[in-house]
Design an enzyme around this catalytic site. Structure first.
Site, PDB file in Angstrom:
ATOM      1  N   GLU A 156      -2.501  -8.921   2.967  1.00  0.00           N
ATOM      2  CA  GLU A 156      -2.891  -9.404   4.299  1.00  0.00           C
ATOM      3  C   GLU A 156      -4.396  -9.331   4.536  1.00  0.00           C
ATOM      4  OE1 GLU A 156      -2.587  -4.982   4.945  1.00  0.00           O
ATOM      5  OE2 GLU A 156      -1.648  -6.488   3.650  1.00  0.00           O
TER       6      GLU A 156
ATOM      7  N   CYS B 299       0.841  -1.206   0.000  1.00  0.00           N
ATOM      8  CA  CYS B 299       0.000   0.000   0.000  1.00  0.00           C
ATOM      9  C   CYS B 299       0.877   1.258   0.000  1.00  0.00           C
ATOM     10  CB  CYS B 299      -0.986  -0.036   1.165  1.00  0.00           C
ATOM     11  SG  CYS B 299      -2.344   1.158   0.993  1.00  0.00           S
TER      12      CYS B 299
ATOM     13  N   HIS C 282      -3.801  -4.872  -0.568  1.00  0.00           N
ATOM     14  CA  HIS C 282      -3.388  -5.411   0.728  1.00  0.00           C
ATOM     15  C   HIS C 282      -3.425  -6.938   0.686  1.00  0.00           C
ATOM     16  CE1 HIS C 282      -3.363  -1.743   3.284  1.00  0.00           C
ATOM     17  NE2 HIS C 282      -4.218  -1.300   2.379  1.00  0.00           N
TER      18      HIS C 282
END
Length: 218
Positions: free
Chosen positions: A200, A83, A198
């Site tokens: 994650e 990001c 992202h």
């Protein structure tokens, strides 16, 4: 032998979610949140997360005492920017403090970061494009690479961003998404990989990408 993954803590960023994702992917590896330069220097792989405004991110990184160690790591170790951490890899960003024209970034990948210009533009269903661009979007892989192993083309990843980057070298681009136009959302230059989305927060595909990063041999 377990490898060490250092997640750079410069006072900003989505540290906990990135840490938890890597710990889930590799419970037997040494995943740590790096507060000291030697933790970055001793790591096998380095992750630069990011969340917040670019001027503050760069200011905190410079003040953290970690910048020099991060730049050293960027020359040889696998480095993942996520990001804003990915946007920091570029030369400069148009996200600035009042009165300034650009924020200088790390200069590891040639290019610049600019805000979406979507005022008055409509999506196919008639709704307005929103900034920030938030939610799930498909990504198109523009070249084969070990980091895409097991991830089908046009897989969906999760985004939250108001700025996007423009790479000077098309060969650095590894995937794009469509948001009013084709937007570059992942780059690769030698040992440096960056994603606007992202991993994650991207469920199975994101977890697979993080696992591929840990297996990536330069």
């Amino acid at each position: 032998m377990a490898q060490t993954i250092a997640i750079v803590d410069y006072g900003m960023g989505n540290l906990r979610s990135v840490y938890q994702a890597f710990h889930h992917v590799a419970p037997d590896e040494n995943v740590l949140i790096a507060h000291k330069p030697e933790e970055i220097r001793n790591a096998d792989r380095v992750v630069l997360p990011g969340q917040g405004g670019m001027p503050d991110c760069m200011k905190h990184l410079e003040e953290s005492g970690l910048l020099e160690a991060l730049l050293e790591a960027s020359k040889a170790k696998p480095l993942l920017g996520v990001c804003v951490g990915e946007q920091m890899l570029f030369d400069k960003s148009a996200e600035v403090r009042p009165g300034e024209q650009w924020t200088s970034c790390l200069g590891l990948i040639p290019g610049e970061v600019r805000r979406f210009e979507l005022a008055g533009k409509k999506q196919a269903d008639g709704s307005a494009y929103k900034v920030p661009h938030m939610g799930w979007n498909q990504v198109q892989q523009t070249r084969d690479h070990a980091l895409w192993e097991g991830i089908p083309d046009n897989s969906s990843f999760y985004f939250v961003h108001s700025y996007a980057f423009e790479a000077e070298n098309i060969n650095d681009v590894v995937c794009t998404t469509d948001y009013e136009k084709s937007v570059v959302v992942a780059l690769l230059k030698e040992n440096i990989f960056g994603t606007q989305f992202h991993p994650e927060k991207s469920q199975e595909n994101g977890i697979r990408l993080l696992s591929n990063f840990l297996d990536w041999n330069l």
